[in-house]
Design a protein around this motif. Structure first.
Motif, PDB file in Angstrom:
ATOM      1  N   TYR A   1       5.050  -1.696 -16.118  1.00  0.00           N
ATOM      2  CA  TYR A   1       4.518  -0.995 -14.949  1.00  0.00           C
ATOM      3  C   TYR A   1       3.187  -0.375 -15.326  1.00  0.00           C
ATOM      4  O   TYR A   1       3.102   0.412 -16.277  1.00  0.00           O
ATOM      5  N   THR A   2       2.141  -0.723 -14.577  1.00  0.00           N
ATOM      6  CA  THR A   2       0.819  -0.169 -14.849  1.00  0.00           C
ATOM      7  C   THR A   2       0.231   0.514 -13.619  1.00  0.00           C
ATOM      8  O   THR A   2      -0.980   0.622 -13.480  1.00  0.00           O
ATOM      9  N   GLY A   3       1.096   0.965 -12.729  1.00  0.00           N
ATOM     10  CA  GLY A   3       0.657   1.615 -11.500  1.00  0.00           C
ATOM     11  C   GLY A   3       1.165   0.853 -10.284  1.00  0.00           C
ATOM     12  O   GLY A   3       1.639  -0.283 -10.390  1.00  0.00           O
ATOM     13  N   GLU A   4       1.045   1.494  -9.112  1.00  0.00           N
ATOM     14  CA  GLU A   4       1.595   0.877  -7.898  1.00  0.00           C
ATOM     15  C   GLU A   4       0.993  -0.487  -7.607  1.00  0.00           C
ATOM     16  O   GLU A   4       1.628  -1.360  -7.025  1.00  0.00           O
ATOM     17  N   GLY A   5      -0.254  -0.695  -8.048  1.00  0.00           N
ATOM     18  CA  GLY A   5      -0.902  -1.992  -7.842  1.00  0.00           C
ATOM     19  C   GLY A   5      -0.285  -3.111  -8.654  1.00  0.00           C
ATOM     20  O   GLY A   5      -0.578  -4.288  -8.413  1.00  0.00           O
ATOM     21  N   SER A   6       0.565  -2.765  -9.613  1.00  0.00           N
ATOM     22  CA  SER A   6       1.201  -3.787 -10.452  1.00  0.00           C
ATOM     23  C   SER A   6       2.559  -4.220  -9.909  1.00  0.00           C
ATOM     24  O   SER A   6       3.286  -4.960 -10.570  1.00  0.00           O
TER      25      SER A   6
END
Length: 204
Positions: A96-101
């Motif tokens: 997970y690298t943020g909601e964009g991921s």
């Protein structure tokens, strides 16, 4: 590893229906406020404070919210792994690298899930986690967790046991979902702690 068809499944089905009905009665504001409180409580856990890798999940619908917690863990420099459901109900993992991921994935007629959109790391990636945050519908006084019945996390726990991996197991719930008793089956494994919006309860 699914518990479907076992002797205790009728009792589990009834309890699941009651708990899901209660969740469905929550408002968006209820869920949002609980998510903030859950994150604050969970971040105080020593097991998460010292964790370098945490396996977690993205909440959907009226589940206790996790995104606030996931982002806070990332801000601490924690590597967060999220599951991707496989056709046999096992779980693969990705970072997970943020909601964009995240990608919204529809699995047949079930509720759509938010899964990591990047490279898959394999089902065994969870064995590197220092803590595993488990979804659930309830936990009892012994630390036994009631899941949704698909068996995905039974497989995860069995995989950890085979690998002799011993991450902290923590379930995230609403206060009313800490119950007196959950029907037990031979493969069930207790968690170490439950986090609810009002606090943390540990099990020995």
């Amino acid at each position: 590893m699914s518990d479907i068809g076992s002797r205790t499944e009728p009792g589990k089905r009834t309890l699941r229906r009651e708990l899901l009905a209660a969740r469905n009665g929550l408002t968006v504001d209820d869920v949002r406020q609980a998510a903030r409180s859950l994150a604050r409580r969970a971040l105080e856990l020593p097991e998460l404070a010292r964790a370098r890798t945490v396996a977690a999940y993205v909440s959907v619908g009226a589940e206790p919210g996790t995104l606030v917690l996931l982002d806070a863990l990332r801000e601490r420099g924690v590597r967060v792994l999220l599951p991707a459901l496989l056709p046999d109900n096992d779980l693969d993992w990705g970072a997970y690298t943020g909601e964009g991921s995240l990608a919204r994935v529809q699995h047949g007629g079930r509720m759509a899930l938010f899964e990591p959109a990047g490279r898959r790391l394999g089902p065994d990636a969870v064995t590197a986690a220092d803590a595993v945050l488990l979804p659930g519908l309830a936990v009892d006084a012994r630390g036994l967790r009631l899941g949704r019945g698909g068996g995905s996390y039974d497989r995860v726990l069995a995989r950890l046991e085979r690998a002799d991996a011993h991450p902290a197991l923590v379930v995230l719930l609403y206060d009313s979902e800490v119950v007196a008793h959950v029907p037990e089956e031979p493969h069930d494994r207790p968690v170490q702690a439950v986090v609810t919006p009002s606090g943390v309860r540990r099990f020995t």
